[in-house]
Write an enzyme that holds these catalytic residues in place. Sequence first.
Site, PDB file in Angstrom:
ATOM      1  N   LYS A   1       0.817  -1.214   0.000  1.00 25.80           N
ATOM      2  CA  LYS A   1       0.000   0.000   0.000  1.00 25.80           C
ATOM      3  C   LYS A   1       0.850   1.262   0.000  1.00 25.80           C
ATOM      4  O   LYS A   1       0.352   2.351  -0.282  1.00 25.80           O
ATOM      5  CB  LYS A   1      -0.923   0.006   1.214  1.00 25.80           C
TER       6      LYS A   1
ATOM      7  N   ASP B   1      -8.856  -0.835   6.190  1.00 27.54           N
ATOM      8  CA  ASP B   1      -8.679  -2.016   7.041  1.00 27.54           C
ATOM      9  C   ASP B   1      -7.323  -1.971   7.719  1.00 27.54           C
ATOM     10  O   ASP B   1      -6.999  -2.835   8.523  1.00 27.54           O
ATOM     11  CB  ASP B   1      -8.782  -3.296   6.199  1.00 27.54           C
TER      12      ASP B   1
END
Length: 407
Positions: A76, A121
Site C-alpha cells: 500500500k 482495514d
Amino acid sequence: MFIVNPKASRQPYPPSLQSVMSIAQANESRQWLSRWSGLNAGATPLYSLPDLAEELGVARILVKDESVRSQLGSFKALGAPIALVRLILRTFPEQQFHPHGLLEGKYADALADFTVISATDGNHGKGLAAAAQSIGCQCVIVLHANVSVEREQAIAAYGARIVRITGNYDESVEHAASLATANDWIVVSDTSYEGYEVIPRDVMQGYGTIAAEIIEATTGNSATPAFTHVFLQGGVGGLAAGIASYLWEQYGEQRPTFVMVEPRQADCLYQSALLGKPAKATGSVDSVMAGLACGETSPLAWRFLESSVDFFMTIEDDEAVAAMRRLAAGSARDIPLVAGESSVAGLAGLARLVKETGVAAEMGIDANARVLFISTEGATAPGVYAELLGESDASVLGRQKAWLPGV
C-alpha cells in the site's frame, strides 16, 4: 468454490482500458516515488521457492516480497502516496507544485490546512497517513470495528486523526464520505463508486511498480512471461487490477493466466464473476485476512478484471494461516518469509487447487506450471501474526537471516 470466467480475453490490451491505466502512467508514478523517503531503495525481492514448488507439483514458484517495500510493511506504500500527489497537483494547478517536492515536504506551509480522509482495514490508511505526513497536509482515517488496536496505533503514529465506527468496512467507507462532505475534505480511497473513479485509478496505477519490477527481474522486454500463472488476492480488486492491467499490456495475447483468490465470506469478486457485474459479498465479510475483508467490488477495478481474470475461487481462513506457516518455516532451499494474513491468499489458493486434480488440470496447473504470487504484506499487526502462528515475526526474520548466504 471455483468458477471459470467466460468473459476472460486473450486479445491485446484494449485501448479503452489503456486510456485509463497504462504502463506509461505507472512508470511515471514509479519515477515520482523513487525519491520518497517513505520507501526503501531499490526493488523488493523476487524469491524462487523450489522446495515448495516440488511439494505442490509445479515447475516453479516465484514470490514477490512486499513486506520490505517500506517501514509501512506492505504494498500500500505504492498506491496512496501517488494518489495524494496527483490529487494535490489537480487541486492546486496554479501552484505548480513538483511531485518530488511534494513528497519531500517542500510545500508543507501551503498545504497545512488541506485535509484528506479515507476508510481502511489498515494498510491503505497507514500509507495515506505516511504520505500526508511527508507532504505536510492533514489526514483523517476512519476505522471499522474489526480493525485491531494494534493497526490503529500504527496509523496514528504517522500523525493521522482516527475516527472509530461500530460497523464494517463498507460502513466505514460511507462514514468517511459523509465526513468529507460535511467538512469539505477530500476522500482518498482505494475503492471506486459512482462518480468517484479518478483517485482509485491513481491508487491502482501506483501498484504497477510491482509488475514493472517483476518483469525486470525475470524476462525484461521479452514478449513471453517467465510465469504461466499469477495468483492474485481479492479485496475490492485494486491490487489485482493494477497488476493484471500492466502484465496484460506488456504481454498482450501471451499474458499469463490470472487466478483470483478471496476469503469465502468476503467473495465480492467471485460474485461479480457469477453475475457479470460488480457485486456484493454473500458472507459476513469478517475474515482473518483483514485486508481482503471487503464486501463490495470496486466498479473501476472490475472493468479490468472482468476480461483479464481467467478463474475465480475462494478459500477458508485456516488455509491462509497454513500458507503463512509454510512460508515462515522455509526449508533447505526456500527462504523463510514473514507473510501477513492478507498476503498469502494466492499460495493458499494454489495449495487448495493441487489437491483437486481435475480442477488443476483444467487450469493448466501441472508439472510445467510456473506460478507467481505476491506476498503483499509482512506482520503489519505483529501481535495478530504471533497469535496465528505461535511464533513472532522477529523469530522468523532471525531464521531468514541465518538462511541467507553471507549474512
